[in-house]
Write a protein that holds these residues in place. Sequence first.
Motif, PDB file in Angstrom:
ATOM      1  N   GLU A 232       0.811  -1.225   0.000  1.00  0.00           N
ATOM      2  CA  GLU A 232       0.000   0.000   0.000  1.00  0.00           C
ATOM      3  C   GLU A 232       0.839   1.267   0.000  1.00  0.00           C
ATOM      4  O   GLU A 232       0.481   2.274  -0.625  1.00  0.00           O
ATOM      5  CB  GLU A 232      -0.934   0.029   1.232  1.00  0.00           C
ATOM      6  N   ALA A 233       1.966   1.234   0.719  1.00  0.00           N
ATOM      7  CA  ALA A 233       2.762   2.453   0.902  1.00  0.00           C
ATOM      8  C   ALA A 233       3.762   2.703  -0.229  1.00  0.00           C
ATOM      9  O   ALA A 233       4.541   3.656  -0.162  1.00  0.00           O
ATOM     10  CB  ALA A 233       3.507   2.381   2.232  1.00  0.00           C
ATOM     11  N   LEU A 234       3.736   1.867  -1.268  1.00  0.00           N
ATOM     12  CA  LEU A 234       4.767   1.960  -2.297  1.00  0.00           C
ATOM     13  C   LEU A 234       4.340   2.762  -3.528  1.00  0.00           C
ATOM     14  O   LEU A 234       4.973   2.673  -4.581  1.00  0.00           O
ATOM     15  CB  LEU A 234       5.194   0.546  -2.713  1.00  0.00           C
ATOM     16  N   ILE A 235       3.290   3.551  -3.407  1.00  0.00           N
ATOM     17  CA  ILE A 235       2.881   4.400  -4.526  1.00  0.00           C
ATOM     18  C   ILE A 235       3.963   5.435  -4.804  1.00  0.00           C
ATOM     19  O   ILE A 235       4.477   6.078  -3.881  1.00  0.00           O
ATOM     20  CB  ILE A 235       1.562   5.130  -4.215  1.00  0.00           C
ATOM     21  N   HIS A 236       4.304   5.576  -6.085  1.00  0.00           N
ATOM     22  CA  HIS A 236       5.248   6.614  -6.501  1.00  0.00           C
ATOM     23  C   HIS A 236       4.428   7.838  -6.901  1.00  0.00           C
ATOM     24  O   HIS A 236       3.631   7.796  -7.836  1.00  0.00           O
ATOM     25  CB  HIS A 236       6.082   6.116  -7.681  1.00  0.00           C
ATOM     26  N   ASP A 237       4.611   8.939  -6.173  1.00  0.00           N
ATOM     27  CA  ASP A 237       3.758  10.117  -6.357  1.00  0.00           C
ATOM     28  C   ASP A 237       3.760  10.653  -7.785  1.00  0.00           C
ATOM     29  O   ASP A 237       2.778  11.257  -8.227  1.00  0.00           O
ATOM     30  CB  ASP A 237       4.187  11.237  -5.405  1.00  0.00           C
ATOM     31  N   GLU A 238       4.860  10.443  -8.498  1.00  0.00           N
ATOM     32  CA  GLU A 238       4.962  10.959  -9.861  1.00  0.00           C
ATOM     33  C   GLU A 238       4.874   9.838 -10.898  1.00  0.00           C
ATOM     34  O   GLU A 238       5.299  10.017 -12.037  1.00  0.00           O
ATOM     35  CB  GLU A 238       6.289  11.716 -10.040  1.00  0.00           C
ATOM     36  N   CYS A 239       4.322   8.696 -10.514  1.00  0.00           N
ATOM     37  CA  CYS A 239       4.252   7.569 -11.442  1.00  0.00           C
ATOM     38  C   CYS A 239       3.478   7.963 -12.702  1.00  0.00           C
ATOM     39  O   CYS A 239       2.318   8.402 -12.615  1.00  0.00           O
ATOM     40  CB  CYS A 239       3.571   6.378 -10.787  1.00  0.00           C
ATOM     41  N   PRO A 240       4.093   7.808 -13.872  1.00  0.00           N
ATOM     42  CA  PRO A 240       3.432   8.233 -15.109  1.00  0.00           C
ATOM     43  C   PRO A 240       2.284   7.323 -15.546  1.00  0.00           C
ATOM     44  O   PRO A 240       1.575   7.645 -16.488  1.00  0.00           O
ATOM     45  CB  PRO A 240       4.565   8.206 -16.134  1.00  0.00           C
ATOM     46  N   THR A 241       2.123   6.194 -14.855  1.00  0.00           N
ATOM     47  CA  THR A 241       1.011   5.302 -15.197  1.00  0.00           C
ATOM     48  C   THR A 241      -0.181   5.521 -14.284  1.00  0.00           C
ATOM     49  O   THR A 241      -1.258   5.899 -14.746  1.00  0.00           O
ATOM     50  CB  THR A 241       1.458   3.829 -15.123  1.00  0.00           C
ATOM     51  N   CYS A 242      -0.008   5.327 -12.991  1.00  0.00           N
ATOM     52  CA  CYS A 242      -1.175   5.350 -12.104  1.00  0.00           C
ATOM     53  C   CYS A 242      -1.461   6.717 -11.491  1.00  0.00           C
ATOM     54  O   CYS A 242      -2.557   6.935 -10.968  1.00  0.00           O
ATOM     55  CB  CYS A 242      -1.019   4.307 -11.002  1.00  0.00           C
ATOM     56  N   GLN A 243      -0.508   7.659 -11.563  1.00  0.00           N
ATOM     57  CA  GLN A 243      -0.731   8.961 -10.951  1.00  0.00           C
ATOM     58  C   GLN A 243      -0.929  10.080 -11.971  1.00  0.00           C
ATOM     59  O   GLN A 243      -1.951  10.744 -11.982  1.00  0.00           O
ATOM     60  CB  GLN A 243       0.435   9.288 -10.001  1.00  0.00           C
ATOM     61  N   THR A 244       0.025  10.262 -12.877  1.00  0.00           N
ATOM     62  CA  THR A 244      -0.099  11.366 -13.840  1.00  0.00           C
ATOM     63  C   THR A 244      -0.787  10.953 -15.135  1.00  0.00           C
ATOM     64  O   THR A 244      -1.091  11.802 -15.969  1.00  0.00           O
ATOM     65  CB  THR A 244       1.286  11.954 -14.164  1.00  0.00           C
ATOM     66  N   LYS A 245      -1.010   9.644 -15.307  1.00  0.00           N
ATOM     67  CA  LYS A 245      -1.751   9.122 -16.474  1.00  0.00           C
ATOM     68  C   LYS A 245      -1.111   9.502 -17.813  1.00  0.00           C
ATOM     69  O   LYS A 245      -1.807   9.815 -18.777  1.00  0.00           O
ATOM     70  CB  LYS A 245      -3.208   9.617 -16.446  1.00  0.00           C
ATOM     71  N   GLU A 246       0.191   9.438 -17.885  1.00  0.00           N
ATOM     72  CA  GLU A 246       0.888   9.720 -19.149  1.00  0.00           C
ATOM     73  C   GLU A 246       1.040   8.471 -20.014  1.00  0.00           C
ATOM     74  O   GLU A 246       1.203   8.568 -21.227  1.00  0.00           O
ATOM     75  CB  GLU A 246       2.271  10.313 -18.841  1.00  0.00           C
ATOM     76  N   PHE A 247       1.036   7.313 -19.401  1.00  0.00           N
ATOM     77  CA  PHE A 247       1.103   6.018 -20.082  1.00  0.00           C
ATOM     78  C   PHE A 247       2.246   5.975 -21.108  1.00  0.00           C
ATOM     79  O   PHE A 247       2.015   5.861 -22.316  1.00  0.00           O
ATOM     80  CB  PHE A 247      -0.219   5.686 -20.762  1.00  0.00           C
ATOM     81  N   PRO A 248       3.485   6.049 -20.653  1.00  0.00           N
ATOM     82  CA  PRO A 248       4.629   6.148 -21.577  1.00  0.00           C
ATOM     83  C   PRO A 248       4.780   4.974 -22.526  1.00  0.00           C
ATOM     84  O   PRO A 248       5.252   5.145 -23.650  1.00  0.00           O
ATOM     85  CB  PRO A 248       5.834   6.260 -20.639  1.00  0.00           C
ATOM     86  N   GLU A 249       4.368   3.766 -22.111  1.00  0.00           N
ATOM     87  CA  GLU A 249       4.534   2.605 -22.995  1.00  0.00           C
ATOM     88  C   GLU A 249       3.616   2.674 -24.211  1.00  0.00           C
ATOM     89  O   GLU A 249       3.904   2.071 -25.240  1.00  0.00           O
ATOM     90  CB  GLU A 249       4.273   1.303 -22.220  1.00  0.00           C
TER      91      GLU A 249
END
Length: 333
Positions: A232-249
């Motif tokens: 639960e505590a391992l969320i990356h605040d700037e994650c481009p997938t689940c947080q910023t929704k940039e979906f780089p792949e």
Amino acid sequence: MGRYSRQTLFKHIGVDGQRAITKRTVVIIGVGALGTVSAEMLARAGVKKLILVDRDYVEETNLQRQSLFTERDAVNQTPKVVAAKERIKEIRSDLAIETYIEHCDAQLLLSIAAGADLILDGTDNFETRLLINDVAYKLGIPWIYAACVESTYVSSAFIPDKNTPCFRCLIPTLPTTTLTCDTAGIIAPAVHTAVSLQISAALKILSGGEIIKPSMTMGDLWQNEHMTIGTEALIHDECPTCQTKEFPELNRTTHRQFSLCGRDTVQIIDDRLTEQVVAKTLTERSIEYKETPYFIEFHYDDTRIVAFQNGRLLVHGIMDVNKGQTIVNQVFG
């Protein structure tokens, strides 16, 4: 519900849960060791539809752990999704099965996953798993990761939610290894343990009966080690997938040439090289070839090449991508 009576009797599924399962569609990416076992379990559990994606064909070394395949499949070099479909249909004739003998890229996965309820990971590399992760979070579909090598296993479920970590968030904490089944080996119990964890989570999701807490389970069967850690505590605040929704792949340029993990094989994708073009060129150059309903196989000097109908070629016996492309250019210009 008679066929599924023992599963229905299980109090965490029940009649309502089983009815829900029979309406679900599941995508399985990779139909090797993990994918064959998970496909069989889901077929027997009663899902409505399976969508199977795999780019490879059955070989003799697969038979030790890839449970849906037979010696006949290896001799005939049957594409894995085709062989898997044949076996599963013998188990469940009413099950809808859609197959793709393809390399899994963003375009394909987005199109086939759009109507699915769950995606299962049966792959052997982090690049494809990151793609699955992006597609799942873009479409809002749960997916379940699984991996195994030697006697070790790991699995984790991901439910798109900004309050829980995704696969990309967990990469720094995943077991780090450069080992593959082709270089370090694997025992079948590790496969079945990884898939048992994967399908247990899948049944929770598909039956709609239980909330899955963010966690990762791993272990080593040979050493009798097994543990589950909360994530639960391992969320990356700037994650481009689940947080910023940039979906780089989904925005990454698809590689047309790359080596397959641990296989001494290079894959080359060239849309010009259709089945007709390949056969015509080989005939004109007096190169003998074997043709199956799914691909053309031939040798160029000491190199074995398998050309699929859609311009995808597997160049066996090498790991250097540039060398593989050079060989293809020498044959086809």
